[in-house]
Design an enzyme around this catalytic site. Structure first.
Site, PDB file in Angstrom:
ATOM      1  CG  HIS A 145      -2.108  -0.936   1.070  1.00  0.00           C
ATOM      2  ND1 HIS A 145      -2.608  -1.368  -0.134  1.00  0.00           N
ATOM      3  CD2 HIS A 145      -2.870  -1.543   2.036  1.00  0.00           C
ATOM      4  CE1 HIS A 145      -3.626  -2.189   0.075  1.00  0.00           C
ATOM      5  NE2 HIS A 145      -3.803  -2.312   1.377  1.00  0.00           N
ATOM      6  CG  HIS A 173      -7.792   0.153   2.803  1.00  0.00           C
ATOM      7  ND1 HIS A 173      -8.323  -0.401   3.948  1.00  0.00           N
ATOM      8  CD2 HIS A 173      -6.974  -0.788   2.273  1.00  0.00           C
ATOM      9  CE1 HIS A 173      -7.827  -1.613   4.121  1.00  0.00           C
ATOM     10  NE2 HIS A 173      -7.003  -1.876   3.113  1.00  0.00           N
ATOM     11  CD  GLU A 221      -8.189  -3.022  -0.291  1.00  0.00           C
ATOM     12  OE1 GLU A 221      -7.036  -2.778  -0.702  1.00  0.00           O
ATOM     13  OE2 GLU A 221      -8.427  -3.853   0.606  1.00  0.00           O
TER      14      GLU A 221
END
Length: 346
Positions: free
Chosen positions: A105, A180, A307
């Site tokens: 991420h 997210h 996502e």
């Protein structure tokens, strides 16, 4: 239609603000400039009762301390990059490892850990929007090139939340952004998400290694706990699929095909449409006992993420659709979340 700005705190002397977008039907979406994180979404249930349907915290300090990306913007690259690196034109690019030797991420200080600037606020008759921007500098978390990033949140009178991403690099670099948010349509976290029903046209998922990095193989979902083509609850799927919960990239059969998440008891439903290739379903398998908004204690499976993004670890699998953006090109992506009640649209 309205946009309301409020101070939310400070980080090292820099102000963090929250913005609430409100439509004429009473729906609200609130985000803050730290991480561009969505902190609250108020939507009506079947009786018209407005309740929050995303996990979040009451204070900035809690967001700074947590490690689970609550509501945040993710980038430069969402998901895991194996061994925290990739090769480009014969050269090894080394990224910051932050997940058992892999890069997750965007690294230790990804887009979720920076303060975004508000560039534009627009209030129209049928929609309101706020555009955020951030300059990701060359070498940040190991990524090459400077990248000017814009993200626009738009709320419509049709109870739609649109997230538009745009990024322009001055050198070749991978970009694969997502949001997210952890959704829980029961409202105010009254129950976990195991009873939520998901319908999604995705005939394949990316096979994962033991450390959850894609192996490069695509495997069929038909007849498995990963098959949501006819719809099933998360709990039902876990019985015949991943017992601990989902953390998998589903390859969408078609872009902009509706993904529908619903909760029968509240009557709430959310339809997701995206121009991206895949969606990672993560069912909050490792959420801890943080004290969430309203004093509710967090726990595993209290929220789930959808996502929308390109394939994770695409930089290490040439046969995956590329997430590399070359100098002079512009990365664009968009996802729309439409909120409604079940007796309106089934």
């Amino acid at each position: 239609m309205d946009v309301i700005k409020k101070p939310f705190g400070e980080i090292d002397g820099e102000a963090v603000d929250s913005y609430t977008l409100r439509n004429d039907a009473g729906m609200e979406m609130t985000f803050m400039t730290f991480g561009g994180a969505i902190t609250k979404i108020l939507t009506p249930d079947k009786n018209g009762v407005l309740e929050n349907v995303v996990l979040g915290f009451d204070t900035l300090e809690q967001y700074v301390q947590h490690v689970h990306y609550y509501g945040a913007l993710i980038g430069r690259v969402a998901g895991r990059i194996g061994q925290a690196g990739y090769s480009s034109e014969g050269k090894k690019v080394e990224l910051t490892p932050n997940d058992s030797g892999n890069h997750l991420h965007g690294g230790k200080i990804g887009f979720n850990r920076v303060i975004w600037a508000v560039e534009e606020v627009s209030v129209e008759k049928e929609e309101v929007s706020v555009r955020l921007s951030y300059l990701s500098r060359d070498g940040e978390e190991g990524y090459p090139g400077n990248v000017k990033v814009d993200v626009t949140y738009t709320l419509t009178n049709g109870n739609e939340l649109l997230i538009q991403y745009e990024a322009e690099p001055d050198g070749d670099t991978p970009i694969n952004m997502t949001s997210h948010s952890y959704f829980n349509l029961s409202g105010a976290y009254k129950e976990d998400i195991l009873s939520h029903r998901l319908e999604m046209e995705a005939d394949r998922i990316l096979e994962l290694s033991g450390d959850k990095v894609p192996t490069g193989k695509l495997i069929p979902t038909e007849g498995t706990g990963f098959d949501f083509s006819e719809g099933q609850t998360i709990g039902e799927g876990m019985k015949s699929g991943p017992k601990e919960g989902y953390d998998h990239a589903f390859v969408l059969n078609k872009k902009n095909d509706p993904i529908v998440l619903s909760h029968e008891e509240s009557g709430r439903a959310m339809t997701v449409e995206t121009d991206q290739e895949a969606v990672v379903l993560y069912t909050g398998n490792h959420l801890t006992g943080d004290l969430l908004t309203g004093g509710v204690k967090g726990r595993e499976h209290l929220g789930l993420c959808l996502e929308t993004q390109g394939y994770p670890d695409a930089v290490n699998h040439p046969h995956f659709p590329s997430v590399m953006v070359k100098k002079g090109e512009v990365y664009k992506a968009s996802t729309t979340y439409s909120f409604h009640v079940l007796n309106e649209q089934g």
